[in-house]
Design a protein around this motif. Structure first.
Motif, PDB file in Angstrom:
ATOM      1  N   VAL A 196     125.584  32.120  27.349  1.00  0.00           N
ATOM      2  CA  VAL A 196     126.879  31.791  26.762  1.00  0.00           C
ATOM      3  C   VAL A 196     126.656  30.772  25.659  1.00  0.00           C
ATOM      4  O   VAL A 196     125.960  29.774  25.859  1.00  0.00           O
ATOM      5  N   ASN A 197     127.242  31.037  24.511  1.00  0.00           N
ATOM      6  CA  ASN A 197     127.072  30.136  23.368  1.00  0.00           C
ATOM      7  C   ASN A 197     128.427  29.567  22.939  1.00  0.00           C
ATOM      8  O   ASN A 197     129.159  30.205  22.201  1.00  0.00           O
ATOM      9  N   PRO A 198     128.756  28.352  23.397  1.00  0.00           N
ATOM     10  CA  PRO A 198     130.036  27.751  22.992  1.00  0.00           C
ATOM     11  C   PRO A 198     129.952  27.069  21.633  1.00  0.00           C
ATOM     12  O   PRO A 198     130.962  26.568  21.142  1.00  0.00           O
ATOM     13  N   GLY A 199     128.788  27.042  21.048  1.00  0.00           N
ATOM     14  CA  GLY A 199     128.577  26.301  19.798  1.00  0.00           C
ATOM     15  C   GLY A 199     129.057  27.035  18.564  1.00  0.00           C
ATOM     16  O   GLY A 199     129.472  28.204  18.624  1.00  0.00           O
ATOM     17  N   PRO A 200     128.971  26.370  17.416  1.00  0.00           N
ATOM     18  CA  PRO A 200     129.474  26.940  16.160  1.00  0.00           C
ATOM     19  C   PRO A 200     128.474  27.867  15.458  1.00  0.00           C
ATOM     20  O   PRO A 200     128.851  28.583  14.535  1.00  0.00           O
ATOM     21  N   GLU A 201     127.216  27.844  15.918  1.00  0.00           N
ATOM     22  CA  GLU A 201     126.194  28.667  15.264  1.00  0.00           C
ATOM     23  C   GLU A 201     125.626  29.669  16.252  1.00  0.00           C
ATOM     24  O   GLU A 201     125.577  29.399  17.454  1.00  0.00           O
ATOM     25  N   PRO A 202     125.201  30.833  15.758  1.00  0.00           N
ATOM     26  CA  PRO A 202     124.532  31.778  16.671  1.00  0.00           C
ATOM     27  C   PRO A 202     123.210  31.188  17.181  1.00  0.00           C
ATOM     28  O   PRO A 202     122.594  30.375  16.498  1.00  0.00           O
ATOM     29  N   VAL A 203     122.838  31.560  18.389  1.00  0.00           N
ATOM     30  CA  VAL A 203     121.585  31.077  18.981  1.00  0.00           C
ATOM     31  C   VAL A 203     120.718  32.293  19.283  1.00  0.00           C
ATOM     32  O   VAL A 203     121.202  33.296  19.808  1.00  0.00           O
ATOM     33  N   ARG A 204     119.450  32.190  18.946  1.00  0.00           N
ATOM     34  CA  ARG A 204     118.517  33.281  19.246  1.00  0.00           C
ATOM     35  C   ARG A 204     117.530  32.854  20.326  1.00  0.00           C
ATOM     36  O   ARG A 204     116.981  31.755  20.265  1.00  0.00           O
ATOM     37  N   SER A 228     128.140  32.888  18.033  1.00  0.00           N
ATOM     38  CA  SER A 228     128.960  31.689  18.249  1.00  0.00           C
ATOM     39  C   SER A 228     130.209  32.083  19.040  1.00  0.00           C
ATOM     40  O   SER A 228     130.908  33.027  18.694  1.00  0.00           O
ATOM     41  N   GLY A 229     130.431  31.380  20.139  1.00  0.00           N
ATOM     42  CA  GLY A 229     131.602  31.667  20.970  1.00  0.00           C
ATOM     43  C   GLY A 229     131.455  32.938  21.797  1.00  0.00           C
ATOM     44  O   GLY A 229     132.415  33.371  22.431  1.00  0.00           O
ATOM     45  N   GLY A 230     130.270  33.521  21.791  1.00  0.00           N
ATOM     46  CA  GLY A 230     130.087  34.785  22.499  1.00  0.00           C
ATOM     47  C   GLY A 230     129.083  34.675  23.637  1.00  0.00           C
ATOM     48  O   GLY A 230     128.642  33.583  23.997  1.00  0.00           O
TER      49      GLY A 230
END
Lengths: 143, 230
Positions: A47-55, A91-93
């Motif tokens: 889960v990524n609550p942050g503003p940037e995509p995470v890989r 982000s958010g996904g």
């Protein structure tokens, strides 16, 4: 004295600040496999609550040689696997890794994992940072 | 010579035509009701979205994980559930066998011995009876792993309209490759009929599949027979 205290607090804080990782891992588990089998898979919800995509480019664990992202494919009715270099959590996904679907593939198990024990896993992120977690070993998806 | 006319009662004459009309309408309604109950389009109680077969299950002889020859038809009288896979499979096959284990658990205890689960390797090049014996019973000690020569395995896969493909060796290691394969589960009734296949995605519905199995055990025939006896 006060100055030293502030420095110490900063020293303790700095690794967290530097990481800036907005990634939450939920329900991680690793598939128990019989002795003599050296491949298995790790499942989780990213889960990524942050503003940037995470890989997530892979992981490391003391119990295996390699942990890499793997897609599950279906082509002409055949299920198969395909190497990828990362999973991207928007982000958010969220990204769901589950049995029969995409997963973190574990190569070269160094020991047989018993259901009920846990293994340490460090997820490697891009552009940087990592997430450490303890992953329970289970034969079936934990309820 | 006098021709005697048959005497027709006026009431009978009056009712003849409406009676025929009524019969025709009733027949039409009954016919259309039967048509909508056709198992191909409307199956009562059976897990939906199945690949219907209901043909005699192609027989095969392979070697089990104890090194003994096994013939599918020797399980006549039992329900057989099987799928294809391989032991280097880190994801699909453990998931399938875990589902099989949960399905078996969900079958009522008194009839559980009337179901046999099989796992047929499509990687006889790397697998062996010994390796299957380590792998398959790990998920459930009642399961049986099967292996054959590459030709025998190909033949079984072909006759069940399934397929598999060995991938290219990875990182130059000829022993390191993936195998893409059909991951459906095949359901054979106690009368030796190949009833249907469950797509891999349906396997988590363990209770429903267990209900299908219990029904086959109890009725002896397939969905069509079960429907007739409803």
């Amino acid at each position: 004295m006060k100055k030293y205290l502030i420095l110490m607090v900063l020293a303790f804080c700095s690794p967290m600040v530097a990481a800036e990782v907005h990634l939450r891992v939920e329900g991680a588990w690793i598939q128990a496999v019989p002795p003599g089998i050296h491949e298995t898979a790790i499942f989780m919800v990213l889960v990524n609550p942050g503003p940037e995509p995470v890989r997530i480019v892979g992981g490391t664990t003391p119990v295996a040689k390699r942990v890499t992202p793997m897609l599950t494919t279906k082509e002409d009715g055949r299920m198969g696997m395909k190497d990828v270099s990362f999973f991207e959590v928007p982000s958010g996904g969220r990204v769901i890794l589950r049995p029969g679907g995409d997963h973190l593939m574990v190569y070269g198990l160094k020991k047989n994992l018993q259901a009920g024990e846990t293994v340490s896993l460090v997820l490697q992120l891009r552009p940087g940072g990592q997430v450490s977690l303890e992953v329970p070993v289970s034969r079936t998806p934990p309820q | 010579m006098t021709v005697s006319e048959p005497k027709v009662s006026p009431l009978w004459k009056k009712l003849l035509f409406p009676a025929i009309l009524l019969l025709l309408i009733a027949g039409g309604v009954a016919g259309s009701m039967l048509a909508t109950r056709d198992p191909q389009t409307h199956v009562h109680g059976w897990l939906d979205r199945l690949l219907w077969q209901r043909i005699p299950a192609p027989d095969f002889t392979l070697t089990d994980h104890n090194g003994e020859p096994v013939r599918l038809s020797q399980f006549r009288g039992k329900v057989v559930v099987f799928s294809f896979g391989f032991t280097h499979c880190p994801n699909i096959c453990p998931a399938t066998l875990s589902h099989f284990s949960a399905i078996r658990e969900a079958v009522p205890e008194p009839i559980r011995h009337q179901v046999q689960f099989l796992f047929i390797t499509v990687d006889p090049e790397r697998d062996s009876p010994e390796r299957l014996k380590e792998y398959v019973p790990f998920f459930d000690p009642h399961f049986l792993g099967l292996i054959g020569t590459p030709e025998e395995v190909r033949d079984v896969v072909y006759r069940y309209k399934a397929s598999f493909r060995h991938g290219k060796p990875r990182a130059g290691d000829p022993k390191d490759y993936f195998v893409d394969h059909t991951a459906d589960a095949f359901l054979i009734g106690p009368d030796g009929q190949w009833e249907l296949s469950y797509p891999f995605e349906e396997l988590p519905k363990t209770e429903r599949i267990a209900a299908d199995i219990a029904r086959l055990v109890n009725v002896g025939g397939g969905p069509r027979e079960a429907r007739r006896r409803d």
